[in-house]
Design an enzyme around this catalytic site. Sequence first.
Site, PDB file in Angstrom:
ATOM      1  N   MET A 175       8.876  -2.483  11.537  1.00 21.71           N
ATOM      2  CA  MET A 175       8.686  -1.462  10.502  1.00 21.71           C
ATOM      3  C   MET A 175       7.287  -1.527   9.940  1.00 21.71           C
ATOM      4  O   MET A 175       6.756  -2.612   9.688  1.00 21.71           O
ATOM      5  CB  MET A 175       9.701  -1.655   9.393  1.00 21.71           C
ATOM      6  CG  MET A 175      11.063  -1.238   9.854  1.00 21.71           C
ATOM      7  SD  MET A 175      12.207  -1.167   8.510  1.00 21.71           S
ATOM      8  CE  MET A 175      13.647  -0.620   9.409  1.00 21.71           C
ATOM      9  N   GLY A 207       5.128  -9.854   4.238  1.00 23.53           N
ATOM     10  CA  GLY A 207       5.899  -9.746   5.475  1.00 23.53           C
ATOM     11  C   GLY A 207       5.206 -10.474   6.629  1.00 23.53           C
ATOM     12  O   GLY A 207       3.983 -10.501   6.710  1.00 23.53           O
ATOM     13  N   GLN A 260      12.050  -0.234   4.850  1.00 21.55           N
ATOM     14  CA  GLN A 260      13.001  -1.352   4.673  1.00 21.55           C
ATOM     15  C   GLN A 260      12.295  -2.712   4.617  1.00 21.55           C
ATOM     16  O   GLN A 260      12.778  -3.642   3.976  1.00 21.55           O
ATOM     17  CB  GLN A 260      14.015  -1.367   5.829  1.00 21.55           C
ATOM     18  CG  GLN A 260      15.048  -0.262   5.765  1.00 21.55           C
ATOM     19  CD  GLN A 260      15.903  -0.342   4.502  1.00 21.55           C
ATOM     20  OE1 GLN A 260      16.184  -1.422   3.980  1.00 21.55           O
ATOM     21  NE2 GLN A 260      16.296   0.805   3.981  1.00 21.55           N
ATOM     22  N   MET A 298       0.849  -1.191   0.000  1.00 28.69           N
ATOM     23  CA  MET A 298       0.000   0.000   0.000  1.00 28.69           C
ATOM     24  C   MET A 298       0.893   1.253   0.000  1.00 28.69           C
ATOM     25  O   MET A 298       0.440   2.338   0.346  1.00 28.69           O
ATOM     26  CB  MET A 298      -0.940  -0.025   1.205  1.00 28.69           C
ATOM     27  CG  MET A 298      -1.868  -1.247   1.161  1.00 28.69           C
ATOM     28  SD  MET A 298      -3.422  -1.039   2.037  1.00 28.69           S
ATOM     29  CE  MET A 298      -2.838  -0.911   3.701  1.00 28.69           C
ATOM     30  N   GLN A 307     -10.322  -2.799   2.654  1.00 27.14           N
ATOM     31  CA  GLN A 307      -9.781  -3.491   3.827  1.00 27.14           C
ATOM     32  C   GLN A 307      -9.712  -2.594   5.058  1.00 27.14           C
ATOM     33  O   GLN A 307      -9.248  -3.013   6.107  1.00 27.14           O
ATOM     34  CB  GLN A 307      -8.427  -4.121   3.519  1.00 27.14           C
ATOM     35  CG  GLN A 307      -7.273  -3.146   3.338  1.00 27.14           C
ATOM     36  CD  GLN A 307      -6.014  -3.858   2.875  1.00 27.14           C
ATOM     37  OE1 GLN A 307      -5.899  -4.267   1.732  1.00 27.14           O
ATOM     38  NE2 GLN A 307      -5.041  -4.007   3.777  1.00 27.14           N
ATOM     39  N   ALA A 317       4.101   3.922   0.865  1.00 23.11           N
ATOM     40  CA  ALA A 317       4.844   4.449   2.022  1.00 23.11           C
ATOM     41  C   ALA A 317       5.947   3.449   2.364  1.00 23.11           C
ATOM     42  O   ALA A 317       6.011   2.906   3.471  1.00 23.11           O
ATOM     43  CB  ALA A 317       3.928   4.729   3.208  1.00 23.11           C
ATOM     44  N   ASP A 337       2.477  -8.930   9.342  1.00 20.85           N
ATOM     45  CA  ASP A 337       1.049  -9.236   9.227  1.00 20.85           C
ATOM     46  C   ASP A 337       0.915 -10.753   9.110  1.00 20.85           C
ATOM     47  O   ASP A 337       0.553 -11.287   8.059  1.00 20.85           O
ATOM     48  CB  ASP A 337       0.476  -8.537   7.989  1.00 20.85           C
ATOM     49  CG  ASP A 337       0.585  -7.028   8.118  1.00 20.85           C
ATOM     50  OD1 ASP A 337      -0.113  -6.447   8.940  1.00 20.85           O
ATOM     51  OD2 ASP A 337       1.425  -6.432   7.410  1.00 20.85           O
ATOM     52  N   SER A 341       4.291   1.184   7.657  1.00 18.70           N
ATOM     53  CA  SER A 341       4.018   2.489   7.048  1.00 18.70           C
ATOM     54  C   SER A 341       3.359   3.412   8.075  1.00 18.70           C
ATOM     55  O   SER A 341       3.499   4.632   8.012  1.00 18.70           O
ATOM     56  CB  SER A 341       3.109   2.320   5.840  1.00 18.70           C
ATOM     57  OG  SER A 341       3.695   1.402   4.955  1.00 18.70           O
ATOM     58  N   HIS A 389       9.459  -3.407   3.121  1.00 19.60           N
ATOM     59  CA  HIS A 389       9.082  -3.638   1.723  1.00 19.60           C
ATOM     60  C   HIS A 389      10.324  -3.952   0.875  1.00 19.60           C
ATOM     61  O   HIS A 389      10.278  -4.792  -0.007  1.00 19.60           O
ATOM     62  CB  HIS A 389       8.405  -2.386   1.134  1.00 19.60           C
ATOM     63  CG  HIS A 389       7.125  -2.003   1.809  1.00 19.60           C
ATOM     64  ND1 HIS A 389       6.977  -0.840   2.519  1.00 19.60           N
ATOM     65  CD2 HIS A 389       5.926  -2.638   1.863  1.00 19.60           C
ATOM     66  CE1 HIS A 389       5.737  -0.763   2.974  1.00 19.60           C
ATOM     67  NE2 HIS A 389       5.080  -1.833   2.610  1.00 19.60           N
TER      68      HIS A 389
END
Length: 282
Positions: free
Chosen positions: A186, A149, A35, A30, A61, A32, A152, A188, A37
């Site tokens: 980390m 990641g 590291q 999404m 969502q 923003a 989540d 966003s 990402h």
Amino acid sequence: MLIFNKKSDLSAFLSPLIKQNKSIGFVPTMGALHQGHLSLLKNSLYENDVTVMSIFVNPTQFNNAEDLDKYPRTLERDVQIMQDLNNNIIVYAPEVADIYEGNTISENFDYDGLENQMEGKHRPGHFDGVGTIVKRLFEIVQPNKAYFGEKDFQQLQIVKKLVLKHNIPVEVIGCPIQREANGLAMSSRNERLSESAREKAAIIYQILNLAKEIFQTNSAEETIKFVEKEFKKHLEFELEYFEIADEATLLPVSEKESNKKYRGFIAIFIENIRLIDNISLN
Ligand code: PAF
């Protein structure tokens, strides 16, 4: 760097590559970018011929209009970050209409109960929205591998279930949580924290690590009580939940079993910003 805003243009670009059997790696985001990402992108670049990244703040969502509104949107900066990493990354950054075609609603999904725990309980409809967008993006990009990641973690398990139940031919790969120097996972959303809250939020990972230690010799219930008590000492935090769950089913632990893998999951507010994190407990 190629940036597509329309799925038809992206498909036209990708389809000859797919015909040539080029492997496609996909990193849905999404935006923003941070590291976390970039670590997904690096894995994809290493393992595939072509890497596609999507940047799309998916409205379906979000169960909270203010959260959707305030979600950071930094496309120009994101593109610059990707260019610095690798100029061959293909970017898909659509408008809502390109994805939802005037009908911005979620499909309903059954993830065999994974959706009823933790984030699913506290964010009604969230995983229907995630399933809707991820399934559509998979249809558009047709990746061989997709990277998510572990921050989540519930989403990762849900996407694995989605591809299994819908026979989508993509390998879903989970990548370790990336942390700031002080241990904060980390995200966003961290961009919305004041400097002082960002520093204070280091305590989340510290307490998760203490919980891990305590869980080795105590029950799940005692460990949960410990975490709840710790956060009561820090009034700037509002703990939404800390749960200990079986990694595979995401069901809360009642009796510990030696052959199972457990994880501690947390959702917590600071400055009205909701942060999540998790830790493997064995
Ligand atoms: O994890 C995220 O950033 C989002 O949930 C995803 C997978 C890109 C779907 O919108």
